[in-house]
Scaffold this active site. Sequence first.
Site, mmCIF file in Angstrom:
data_model
loop_
_atom_site.group_PDB
_atom_site.id
_atom_site.type_symbol
_atom_site.label_atom_id
_atom_site.label_comp_id
_atom_site.label_asym_id
_atom_site.label_seq_id
_atom_site.Cartn_x
_atom_site.Cartn_y
_atom_site.Cartn_z
ATOM 1 N N ILE A 1 0.588 -1.367 -0.261
ATOM 2 C CA ILE A 1 -0.895 -0.151 -0.031
ATOM 3 C C ILE A 1 0.192 1.541 -0.021
ATOM 4 O O ILE A 1 0.462 2.657 -0.277
ATOM 5 C CB ILE A 1 -0.908 -0.045 1.050
ATOM 6 C CG1 ILE A 1 -0.232 -0.019 2.890
ATOM 7 C CG2 ILE A 1 -2.081 -1.051 1.293
ATOM 8 C CD1 ILE A 1 -0.877 0.218 3.787
ATOM 9 N N LYS A 2 1.754 1.558 0.866
ATOM 10 C CA LYS A 2 3.063 2.393 0.368
ATOM 11 C C LYS A 2 2.263 3.209 1.110
ATOM 12 O O LYS A 2 3.125 5.061 0.405
ATOM 13 C CB LYS A 2 4.016 2.662 -0.987
ATOM 14 C CG LYS A 2 4.029 1.353 -1.344
ATOM 15 C CD LYS A 2 5.471 1.734 -2.502
ATOM 16 C CE LYS A 2 6.572 0.484 -3.516
ATOM 17 N NZ LYS A 2 5.119 -0.867 -4.202
ATOM 18 N N ARG A 3 1.726 3.341 1.790
ATOM 19 C CA ARG A 3 1.062 4.258 2.654
ATOM 20 C C ARG A 3 1.861 5.340 3.040
ATOM 21 O O ARG A 3 3.007 4.800 3.830
ATOM 22 C CB ARG A 3 -0.466 4.844 3.762
ATOM 23 C CG ARG A 3 -1.151 3.299 2.224
ATOM 24 C CD ARG A 3 -1.735 4.160 1.167
ATOM 25 N NE ARG A 3 -2.684 3.720 1.266
ATOM 26 C CZ ARG A 3 -3.359 3.233 -0.308
ATOM 27 N NH1 ARG A 3 -2.053 2.985 -0.771
ATOM 28 N NH2 ARG A 3 -4.601 3.272 -0.485
ATOM 29 N N ASP B 1 4.417 5.373 -6.622
ATOM 30 C CA ASP B 1 5.050 4.078 -6.533
ATOM 31 C C ASP B 1 5.965 3.414 -8.192
ATOM 32 O O ASP B 1 6.092 4.867 -8.550
ATOM 33 C CB ASP B 1 3.650 3.155 -6.325
ATOM 34 C CG ASP B 1 4.689 1.242 -6.037
ATOM 35 O OD1 ASP B 1 4.768 0.850 -6.437
ATOM 36 O OD2 ASP B 1 3.564 0.893 -4.216
#
Lengths: 331, 331
Positions: A104-106, B108
């Site tokens: 999710i790369k939050r 991303d």
Amino acid sequence: MIDYLIEKIKKTGAPIVVGLDPTMKFVPEHIKKAAFAEKGETLEGAAEAIWLFNKEIIDKTYDLIPAVKPQIAMYEQFGIAGLIAFKKTIDYCKEKGLVVIGDIKRGDIGSTSEAYAAAHLGKVQIGNNYYAGFDEDFATVNPYLGSDGVQPFINVCKAEKKGIFVLVKTSNPSSGELQDRLMKSGTTAGAEQGNNGTGNISFADRPLYEIVGEQVAAWGEQLMGKYGYSSVGAVVGATYPEQGAVLRKLMPKTFILVPGYGAQGGTGKDLVYFFDDNRLGAIVNSSRGIIAAYQNEKYKKFGADNFADASRQAVIDMITDIDQAFISVGK
Amino acid sequence: MIDYLIEKIKKTGAPIVVGLDPTMKFVPEHIKKAAFAEKGETLEGAAEAIWLFNKEIIDKTYDLIPAVKPQIAMYEQFGIAGLIAFKKTIDYCKEKGLVVIGDIKRGDIGSTSEAYAAAHLGKVQIGNNYYAGFDEDFATVNPYLGSDGVQPFINVCKAEKKGIFVLVKTSNPSSGELQDRLMKSGTTAGAEQGNNGTGNISFADRPLYEIVGEQVAAWGEQLMGKYGYSSVGAVVGATYPEQGAVLRKLMPKTFILVPGYGAQGGTGKDLVYFFDDNRLGAIVNSSRGIIAAYQNEKYKKFGADNFADASRQAVIDMITDIDQAFISVGK
């Protein structure tokens, strides 16, 4: 949670994770046809197609692998319907005993990271009840905002026995633009202020990814597991094996999630230095290389109807590739 | 899209954006009671409560302001139901003529950023149809992965006439841990490789946020609007006015989204140097300070029943505060 992942890796002998990153290009025609017949050429139809696609791949690979890594962007692009398919995929994988790493790369300011951590790893309180929104086992986290963007995730990991992987050196071609920048020696402005409160740390010139790697190692001390690794892991791309070897030494207790194998260019022999001498310390992701294997020349014989069998064969071949790479260096 | 935002700012005389970041703590009891009566103390009940809360605030403020900034984490924490409320909020704000800045901080590798860009600013193709998942006007983007994580957003902005704000210097206390690090002069390793393909650029020692600021300015050249500003903007926190002044000069064509006013500590006089001499070039966000105004001593007289009137008054006071700050420096 890192202990459970390590036990699953030992049991399967497979330090790999299948990236469930479906796009419509990967989904065979017969699945699209069935999904569109039921729900139309709509967001709901696309979401149904990727769910059916995922389910068949999971059914054909879950006994071989410890974990999956669904990339939420691939679901989010189909709006609400896509996110329902994301949640169904998570729940189904957990039913099958797989560890689920939500890619999710939050990462945000403290109060916002708290909400993301609750969404993906924890629970929210509503009246007198507690509910989990998505409930992955691990989540990937972006470190650009510093400690107070990461600590809320760690707090939830402590409470819920979950884990995170923090981006250190990503697999993409332009990752070096910021991550490889040399930081000036002796830099102190604001450094570590959220981390240990002292402010001043001196060091020689070195790239940003090393600074982040050391921060990840320091954060990880809060969540050490019984096998010598922390539930605060790092993301380091397979496409940068030299940096991987440096980071492996710099962060000896940090488990490394390694994207970029296969379609992005990484191979088994690039990967061995991400691991310790017991073949632990890292888990390698492949997405397209597994889930779209049937579109690859090598696996074309399976045909679109048996796409999930092609995925199973690709998993077996990936395990063999990494195994042989270990043997070649005596690990 | 930046042109439309600038026109809305000129028309309202208000370079401000209301952060629609609801938490259950902010929602008055009578709204929670109504929502829970209908949908139970569930994720759906909470989502209904924040939607009803948002709607009343929008109805009471939309004529005064150019834009809103919903923070998706605050919705994501309530899972699918929360994201349905996020989408309803976006659609309703657009119906009311407001510019919607999705505070999503995504970013991303290239193919994944493409999916996020499609999800929030663009469309996905399904069969012969095209659908928008969330359809904000702007999105915030995290730059840690470099150009190939940002360019897919810019491509969608070109096609759909949308915009982005890239994180440069965030408002939180630990933002300096990475963003303030001094980068060594003459660093070239991997620098700009995804940007202009040349690789080698020399410069004096300076903090990471300046490097990112220059990249944002360079990316922005692709999307210049007619008022001298680009649809590729930057996020710079109100809590760091000195850095804001430096960045304003370094990125003269970059519109700046400024979080951190009010509850996070920024005041009107901290903000004037984010703006150009025509009172343009920046838009200031306040979240808690507006949406939870009725919980603040200053606006307590409105009471929980009239919480949205308190929000309206807080908007008026914020406009006045910034206006007076402009006057005090002769802008």
